[in-house]
Write a protein that holds these residues in place. Structure first.
Motif, short mmCIF file in Angstrom:
data_model
loop_
_atom_site.label_atom_id
_atom_site.label_comp_id
_atom_site.label_asym_id
_atom_site.label_seq_id
_atom_site.Cartn_x
_atom_site.Cartn_y
_atom_site.Cartn_z
N GLN A 232 0.82 -1.23 0.00
CA GLN A 232 0.00 0.00 0.00
C GLN A 232 0.84 1.27 0.00
OE1 GLN A 232 -2.24 -0.90 3.54
NE2 GLN A 232 -3.87 -1.95 2.44
N GLN A 233 2.18 1.10 -0.14
CA GLN A 233 3.06 2.27 -0.10
C GLN A 233 3.27 2.93 -1.46
OE1 GLN A 233 6.67 1.17 1.92
NE2 GLN A 233 5.64 0.86 3.88
N GLY A 234 2.46 2.58 -2.44
CA GLY A 234 2.55 3.24 -3.74
C GLY A 234 3.34 2.46 -4.76
N ASP A 235 3.27 2.92 -6.02
CA ASP A 235 4.00 2.32 -7.14
C ASP A 235 3.55 0.91 -7.48
OD1 ASP A 235 5.54 4.60 -7.45
OD2 ASP A 235 7.08 3.87 -6.05
N THR A 237 -0.23 -1.92 -7.62
CA THR A 237 -1.61 -2.22 -7.24
C THR A 237 -1.57 -2.92 -5.89
OG1 THR A 237 -2.15 -2.57 -9.56
CG2 THR A 237 -3.71 -3.45 -7.94
N ASP A 344 4.74 -6.03 -10.03
CA ASP A 344 4.25 -5.70 -8.68
C ASP A 344 4.73 -6.71 -7.65
OD1 ASP A 344 2.96 -3.46 -9.59
OD2 ASP A 344 0.94 -4.30 -9.50
#
Ligand SMILES: [Zn+2]
Length: 358
Positions: A232-235, A237, A344
Protein backbone atom coordinates in the motif's frame (compact mmCIF):
# COMPACT_ATOMS: atom_id res chain seq x y z
CA UNK A 1 47.61 10.93 -3.37
CA UNK A 2 49.79 7.89 -3.64
CA UNK A 3 48.53 4.85 -5.40
CA UNK A 4 47.96 2.88 -2.21
CA UNK A 5 45.73 5.54 -0.60
CA UNK A 6 43.88 5.97 -3.87
CA UNK A 7 43.09 2.23 -4.03
CA UNK A 8 42.01 2.22 -0.37
CA UNK A 9 39.63 5.09 -1.10
CA UNK A 10 38.15 3.18 -4.00
CA UNK A 11 37.69 0.16 -1.75
CA UNK A 12 35.99 2.33 0.89
CA UNK A 13 33.63 3.83 -1.67
CA UNK A 14 32.85 0.31 -2.85
CA UNK A 15 32.08 -0.86 0.67
CA UNK A 16 29.89 2.14 1.40
CA UNK A 17 28.06 1.50 -1.84
CA UNK A 18 27.37 -2.07 -0.71
CA UNK A 19 25.92 -0.82 2.55
CA UNK A 20 23.18 1.17 0.89
CA UNK A 21 20.27 -0.96 2.04
CA UNK A 22 17.58 0.33 -0.29
CA UNK A 23 17.55 -0.23 -4.01
CA UNK A 24 16.72 2.66 -6.31
CA UNK A 25 13.27 2.72 -7.93
CA UNK A 26 14.99 2.05 -11.25
CA UNK A 27 16.52 -1.16 -9.95
CA UNK A 28 13.13 -2.33 -8.68
CA UNK A 29 11.49 -1.56 -12.03
CA UNK A 30 14.28 -3.30 -13.89
CA UNK A 31 13.91 -6.37 -11.65
CA UNK A 32 10.22 -6.56 -12.57
CA UNK A 33 11.09 -6.53 -16.27
CA UNK A 34 13.75 -9.20 -15.70
CA UNK A 35 11.26 -11.38 -13.85
CA UNK A 36 9.07 -11.41 -16.95
CA UNK A 37 12.08 -12.20 -19.17
CA UNK A 38 12.93 -15.20 -16.96
CA UNK A 39 9.30 -16.31 -17.09
CA UNK A 40 9.55 -16.42 -20.89
CA UNK A 41 12.77 -18.45 -20.74
CA UNK A 42 11.33 -20.88 -18.21
CA UNK A 43 7.77 -21.40 -19.41
CA UNK A 44 7.57 -20.64 -23.14
CA UNK A 45 8.41 -23.91 -24.88
CA UNK A 46 8.93 -22.17 -28.23
CA UNK A 47 11.97 -20.30 -26.92
CA UNK A 48 12.82 -21.95 -23.60
CA UNK A 49 11.99 -24.93 -21.38
CA UNK A 50 8.17 -24.90 -21.41
CA UNK A 51 6.16 -27.51 -19.49
CA UNK A 52 7.91 -29.06 -16.50
CA UNK A 53 5.59 -31.90 -15.52
CA UNK A 54 6.55 -33.47 -12.22
CA UNK A 55 8.88 -36.43 -12.72
CA UNK A 56 9.79 -35.58 -16.33
CA UNK A 57 12.93 -34.36 -18.02
CA UNK A 58 11.36 -30.89 -18.16
CA UNK A 59 11.37 -30.72 -14.37
CA UNK A 60 15.04 -31.73 -14.27
CA UNK A 61 15.94 -29.20 -16.97
CA UNK A 62 14.22 -26.46 -15.01
CA UNK A 63 16.20 -27.32 -11.86
CA UNK A 64 19.45 -27.13 -13.82
CA UNK A 65 18.43 -23.85 -15.47
CA UNK A 66 17.64 -22.29 -12.07
CA UNK A 67 21.09 -23.33 -10.82
CA UNK A 68 22.75 -21.92 -13.92
CA UNK A 69 21.01 -18.56 -13.49
CA UNK A 70 22.05 -18.32 -9.84
CA UNK A 71 25.62 -19.38 -10.53
CA UNK A 72 25.82 -16.73 -13.25
CA UNK A 73 25.12 -14.03 -10.65
CA UNK A 74 27.91 -15.30 -8.39
CA UNK A 75 25.86 -17.47 -6.05
CA UNK A 76 26.62 -21.05 -4.99
CA UNK A 77 23.25 -22.82 -5.05
CA UNK A 78 22.87 -26.18 -3.32
CA UNK A 79 20.81 -29.06 -4.64
CA UNK A 80 18.82 -31.15 -2.19
CA UNK A 81 17.89 -34.43 -3.90
CA UNK A 82 14.95 -36.40 -2.50
CA UNK A 83 12.82 -39.39 -3.41
CA UNK A 84 9.13 -40.12 -2.99
CA UNK A 85 6.70 -42.85 -3.96
CA UNK A 86 3.97 -42.18 -6.49
CA UNK A 87 1.52 -44.80 -7.73
CA UNK A 88 3.85 -47.52 -6.44
CA UNK A 89 6.94 -46.15 -8.20
CA UNK A 90 10.00 -44.58 -6.63
CA UNK A 91 10.43 -41.06 -8.04
CA UNK A 92 13.18 -38.53 -7.57
CA UNK A 93 13.33 -34.75 -7.68
CA UNK A 94 15.35 -31.96 -6.13
CA UNK A 95 15.07 -28.62 -4.41
CA UNK A 96 17.46 -25.83 -5.40
CA UNK A 97 18.48 -23.66 -2.45
CA UNK A 98 20.50 -20.47 -2.25
CA UNK A 99 21.10 -18.19 0.73
CA UNK A 100 21.67 -14.45 0.34
CA UNK A 101 23.80 -13.03 3.16
CA UNK A 102 22.27 -10.86 5.87
CA UNK A 103 23.40 -8.86 8.88
CA UNK A 104 21.64 -11.33 11.20
CA UNK A 105 21.97 -15.12 11.31
CA UNK A 106 18.17 -15.30 11.26
CA UNK A 107 16.57 -16.35 8.01
CA UNK A 108 13.60 -15.40 5.84
CA UNK A 109 12.61 -18.22 3.47
CA UNK A 110 11.01 -17.38 0.13
CA UNK A 111 9.76 -20.44 -1.74
CA UNK A 112 8.32 -21.30 -5.15
CA UNK A 113 7.76 -24.68 -6.84
CA UNK A 114 9.15 -25.07 -10.35
CA UNK A 115 7.34 -28.22 -11.55
CA UNK A 116 4.11 -27.86 -13.54
CA UNK A 117 0.98 -29.84 -14.37
CA UNK A 118 -1.81 -29.88 -16.96
CA UNK A 119 0.58 -30.64 -19.83
CA UNK A 120 -1.93 -32.91 -21.56
CA UNK A 121 -4.36 -29.99 -21.97
CA UNK A 122 -1.65 -27.55 -23.09
CA UNK A 123 -0.52 -25.82 -19.90
CA UNK A 124 3.06 -24.61 -19.80
CA UNK A 125 2.88 -23.67 -16.14
CA UNK A 126 3.44 -19.96 -16.81
CA UNK A 127 1.38 -18.61 -13.91
CA UNK A 128 1.53 -21.88 -11.90
CA UNK A 129 4.29 -21.52 -11.08
CA UNK A 130 6.84 -20.22 -13.54
CA UNK A 131 5.93 -16.77 -12.24
CA UNK A 132 6.88 -17.56 -8.64
CA UNK A 133 10.23 -18.99 -9.73
CA UNK A 134 10.97 -16.06 -12.05
CA UNK A 135 10.17 -13.53 -9.35
CA UNK A 136 12.63 -15.17 -6.96
CA UNK A 137 15.31 -15.29 -9.65
CA UNK A 138 14.89 -11.57 -10.41
CA UNK A 139 15.17 -10.94 -6.67
CA UNK A 140 18.41 -12.90 -6.44
CA UNK A 141 19.86 -10.93 -9.33
CA UNK A 142 18.80 -7.52 -7.99
CA UNK A 143 20.06 -8.28 -4.48
CA UNK A 144 23.51 -9.59 -5.41
CA UNK A 145 26.00 -7.60 -3.33
CA UNK A 146 23.26 -5.82 -1.35
CA UNK A 147 23.18 -5.67 2.43
CA UNK A 148 20.02 -7.20 3.90
CA UNK A 149 18.84 -7.19 7.53
CA UNK A 150 18.31 -10.96 7.60
CA UNK A 151 19.63 -13.80 5.51
CA UNK A 152 17.21 -14.59 2.69
CA UNK A 153 16.96 -18.19 1.60
CA UNK A 154 15.37 -18.84 -1.77
CA UNK A 155 14.05 -22.39 -2.08
CA UNK A 156 12.92 -23.66 -5.47
CA UNK A 157 10.81 -26.72 -4.71
CA UNK A 158 10.45 -29.78 -6.93
CA UNK A 159 7.42 -32.08 -7.07
CA UNK A 160 4.84 -29.75 -5.50
CA UNK A 161 2.06 -30.84 -7.83
CA UNK A 162 2.14 -34.43 -6.56
CA UNK A 163 1.76 -33.78 -2.84
CA UNK A 164 4.18 -30.97 -1.92
CA UNK A 165 7.08 -33.43 -1.93
CA UNK A 166 9.81 -30.79 -2.19
CA UNK A 167 8.71 -28.58 0.69
CA UNK A 168 8.00 -31.59 2.90
CA UNK A 169 11.51 -32.95 2.18
CA UNK A 170 13.07 -29.54 2.77
CA UNK A 171 11.45 -28.97 6.15
CA UNK A 172 11.99 -32.58 7.28
CA UNK A 173 15.74 -32.21 6.74
CA UNK A 174 16.08 -29.09 8.93
CA UNK A 175 17.57 -29.43 12.41
CA UNK A 176 15.75 -27.81 15.31
CA UNK A 177 18.49 -25.16 15.36
CA UNK A 178 17.95 -24.41 11.67
CA UNK A 179 14.17 -24.28 12.16
CA UNK A 180 14.68 -21.90 15.06
CA UNK A 181 16.55 -19.47 12.81
CA UNK A 182 13.65 -19.11 10.35
CA UNK A 183 11.62 -15.99 11.12
CA UNK A 184 9.16 -16.19 8.26
CA UNK A 185 8.28 -18.06 5.09
CA UNK A 186 6.61 -16.57 2.01
CA UNK A 187 5.24 -18.96 -0.59
CA UNK A 188 4.77 -17.71 -4.14
CA UNK A 189 2.45 -20.14 -5.93
CA UNK A 190 0.55 -18.68 -8.89
CA UNK A 191 1.27 -15.09 -7.84
CA UNK A 192 0.03 -13.81 -11.25
CA UNK A 193 -2.71 -14.61 -13.74
CA UNK A 194 -5.96 -14.23 -11.80
CA UNK A 195 -7.91 -10.97 -11.56
CA UNK A 196 -6.87 -9.93 -8.03
CA UNK A 197 -3.59 -10.22 -6.10
CA UNK A 198 -4.05 -11.68 -2.61
CA UNK A 199 -1.84 -12.45 0.36
CA UNK A 200 -3.03 -15.21 2.69
CA UNK A 201 -1.94 -16.40 6.12
CA UNK A 202 -2.25 -19.96 7.42
CA UNK A 203 -5.64 -21.04 8.79
CA UNK A 204 -6.66 -20.26 12.36
CA UNK A 205 -7.86 -23.87 12.68
CA UNK A 206 -4.88 -26.25 12.86
CA UNK A 207 -7.00 -29.22 11.83
CA UNK A 208 -7.04 -27.73 8.30
CA UNK A 209 -3.31 -28.52 8.17
CA UNK A 210 -3.21 -31.88 9.99
CA UNK A 211 0.31 -31.34 11.32
CA UNK A 212 2.21 -34.25 12.91
CA UNK A 213 2.69 -32.10 16.01
CA UNK A 214 -0.26 -29.74 16.32
CA UNK A 215 1.34 -27.96 19.28
CA UNK A 216 4.01 -26.43 17.03
CA UNK A 217 1.59 -24.99 14.44
CA UNK A 218 1.58 -21.23 13.76
CA UNK A 219 -1.07 -19.19 12.00
CA UNK A 220 0.44 -15.86 13.05
CA UNK A 221 -0.67 -13.47 10.26
CA UNK A 222 2.15 -10.94 10.79
CA UNK A 223 4.00 -11.76 7.56
CA UNK A 224 0.79 -11.50 5.53
CA UNK A 225 -0.11 -8.21 7.17
CA UNK A 226 3.37 -6.77 6.62
CA UNK A 227 3.17 -7.64 2.91
CA UNK A 228 -0.28 -6.06 2.59
CA UNK A 229 1.03 -2.90 4.29
CA UNK A 230 4.12 -2.69 2.08
CA UNK A 231 1.98 -3.09 -1.04
CA UNK A 232 0.00 0.00 0.00
CA UNK A 233 3.06 2.27 -0.10
CA UNK A 234 2.55 3.24 -3.74
CA UNK A 235 4.00 2.32 -7.14
CA UNK A 236 1.92 -0.84 -7.36
CA UNK A 237 -1.61 -2.22 -7.24
CA UNK A 238 -2.22 -3.01 -3.56
CA UNK A 239 -2.52 -6.68 -2.60
CA UNK A 240 -5.63 -7.58 -0.58
CA UNK A 241 -7.11 -10.14 1.82
CA UNK A 242 -9.74 -12.48 0.41
CA UNK A 243 -13.22 -12.07 1.95
CA UNK A 244 -14.40 -14.77 4.33
CA UNK A 245 -16.33 -17.71 2.89
CA UNK A 246 -17.62 -20.92 4.50
CA UNK A 247 -14.75 -22.66 6.29
CA UNK A 248 -12.24 -19.87 5.59
CA UNK A 249 -12.07 -16.65 7.61
CA UNK A 250 -10.90 -13.52 5.81
CA UNK A 251 -7.31 -13.78 4.55
CA UNK A 252 -6.75 -17.38 5.68
CA UNK A 253 -5.88 -20.29 3.41
CA UNK A 254 -5.63 -24.07 3.46
CA UNK A 255 -2.67 -26.44 3.42
CA UNK A 256 -2.49 -27.18 -0.31
CA UNK A 257 0.83 -25.59 -1.14
CA UNK A 258 4.43 -25.33 0.03
CA UNK A 259 3.80 -23.01 2.98
CA UNK A 260 2.03 -25.77 4.93
CA UNK A 261 5.10 -27.70 6.13
CA UNK A 262 6.57 -24.46 7.50
CA UNK A 263 3.38 -23.48 9.34
CA UNK A 264 3.35 -26.94 10.94
CA UNK A 265 6.82 -26.18 12.36
CA UNK A 266 5.64 -22.96 13.97
CA UNK A 267 6.92 -20.56 11.32
CA UNK A 268 4.68 -17.58 10.40
CA UNK A 269 3.83 -17.92 6.70
CA UNK A 270 2.30 -15.87 3.93
CA UNK A 271 1.12 -17.05 0.53
CA UNK A 272 0.86 -14.85 -2.58
CA UNK A 273 -1.88 -15.94 -4.97
CA UNK A 274 -3.64 -14.30 -7.93
CA UNK A 275 -7.26 -15.39 -8.32
CA UNK A 276 -10.77 -14.00 -7.74
CA UNK A 277 -12.69 -14.83 -4.57
CA UNK A 278 -15.64 -12.64 -5.63
CA UNK A 279 -16.79 -15.21 -8.20
CA UNK A 280 -19.46 -17.76 -7.26
CA UNK A 281 -17.60 -20.73 -8.76
CA UNK A 282 -18.42 -24.41 -9.09
CA UNK A 283 -18.14 -24.86 -5.32
CA UNK A 284 -18.97 -21.34 -4.20
CA UNK A 285 -16.68 -18.43 -3.38
CA UNK A 286 -13.53 -20.52 -2.95
CA UNK A 287 -11.06 -18.76 -5.26
CA UNK A 288 -10.88 -21.62 -7.75
CA UNK A 289 -12.42 -19.44 -10.44
CA UNK A 290 -9.61 -17.04 -11.25
CA UNK A 291 -11.18 -14.61 -13.67
CA UNK A 292 -14.37 -12.94 -14.87
CA UNK A 293 -12.97 -12.92 -18.44
CA UNK A 294 -15.93 -14.34 -20.39
CA UNK A 295 -13.60 -16.14 -22.83
CA UNK A 296 -12.80 -18.62 -20.04
CA UNK A 297 -16.44 -19.51 -19.40
CA UNK A 298 -19.04 -21.27 -21.55
CA UNK A 299 -21.30 -18.39 -20.54
CA UNK A 300 -20.45 -15.91 -17.78
CA UNK A 301 -23.15 -13.86 -16.07
CA UNK A 302 -21.57 -10.63 -14.84
CA UNK A 303 -24.54 -9.78 -12.59
CA UNK A 304 -24.39 -12.97 -10.54
CA UNK A 305 -20.61 -13.37 -11.01
CA UNK A 306 -21.22 -16.98 -11.91
CA UNK A 307 -22.08 -19.30 -14.79
CA UNK A 308 -25.22 -18.42 -16.78
CA UNK A 309 -26.27 -22.03 -16.21
CA UNK A 310 -24.51 -23.63 -13.25
CA UNK A 311 -25.70 -27.09 -14.31
CA UNK A 312 -24.06 -27.02 -17.72
CA UNK A 313 -20.96 -24.86 -17.17
CA UNK A 314 -17.73 -26.67 -17.99
CA UNK A 315 -15.01 -23.99 -17.72
CA UNK A 316 -15.54 -21.84 -14.58
CA UNK A 317 -12.92 -19.20 -15.39
CA UNK A 318 -9.93 -21.30 -14.35
CA UNK A 319 -6.40 -20.60 -15.55
CA UNK A 320 -4.11 -22.83 -13.50
CA UNK A 321 -3.73 -26.41 -14.73
CA UNK A 322 -5.59 -25.51 -17.97
CA UNK A 323 -4.85 -24.72 -21.62
CA UNK A 324 -4.82 -21.02 -20.68
CA UNK A 325 -1.78 -21.27 -18.39
CA UNK A 326 0.76 -20.31 -21.04
CA UNK A 327 2.14 -16.93 -22.00
CA UNK A 328 0.76 -16.84 -25.55
CA UNK A 329 -2.82 -17.45 -24.41
CA UNK A 330 -2.49 -15.11 -21.44
CA UNK A 331 -1.20 -12.33 -23.73
CA UNK A 332 -4.24 -12.74 -26.02
CA UNK A 333 -6.72 -12.83 -23.13
CA UNK A 334 -5.12 -10.28 -20.80
CA UNK A 335 -2.73 -8.00 -22.73
CA UNK A 336 -0.01 -6.68 -20.39
CA UNK A 337 -1.44 -8.29 -17.25
CA UNK A 338 1.32 -10.79 -16.56
CA UNK A 339 4.04 -8.16 -17.10
CA UNK A 340 2.41 -5.75 -14.68
CA UNK A 341 1.48 -8.35 -12.03
CA UNK A 342 4.95 -9.91 -11.98
CA UNK A 343 6.48 -6.43 -11.69
CA UNK A 344 4.25 -5.70 -8.68
CA UNK A 345 5.09 -9.04 -7.09
CA UNK A 346 8.81 -8.48 -7.59
CA UNK A 347 8.62 -4.93 -6.19
CA UNK A 348 6.72 -6.15 -3.15
CA UNK A 349 9.19 -8.92 -2.38
CA UNK A 350 12.13 -6.52 -2.75
CA UNK A 351 10.49 -4.17 -0.25
CA UNK A 352 9.85 -7.05 2.12
CA UNK A 353 13.36 -8.50 2.26
CA UNK A 354 14.86 -5.03 2.75
CA UNK A 355 12.37 -4.02 5.45
CA UNK A 356 10.54 -7.12 6.71
CA UNK A 357 9.31 -5.49 9.92
CA UNK A 358 9.93 -8.70 11.89
ZN1 LIG B 1 1.24 -24.32 -7.99
Amino acid sequence: MNKRIFLSSLLLVGLLGCNDSSLSPDVAAQAGDKAFDYLVELSDGSVGIGARATGTEGETRAAQWIQDQLTGWGYSPEVQAFTYTRRGSQMSSQNVVVTLPGQSEQVIVLGAHYDSTGVSVGSEGATDNGAGVSTLLALAEALAGQSLPYRVRLVFFGAEEVGKQGSNAYVAALSSEQLGQILAMVNLDTPVGGDILYVHSAHSDESEYGCDDASRYSFDPKVRDRLIGLSQQGDMTPFVLHPSFPGYPEGETGSWSDHAAFACQGIPVAYLEATNFDINGADGYDGYSQTTNAALWDCYDADSKSACDRESETQWGKIWHTQYDRLDRMAELFPGRIESQIADTTRLMLRFVQDPGL
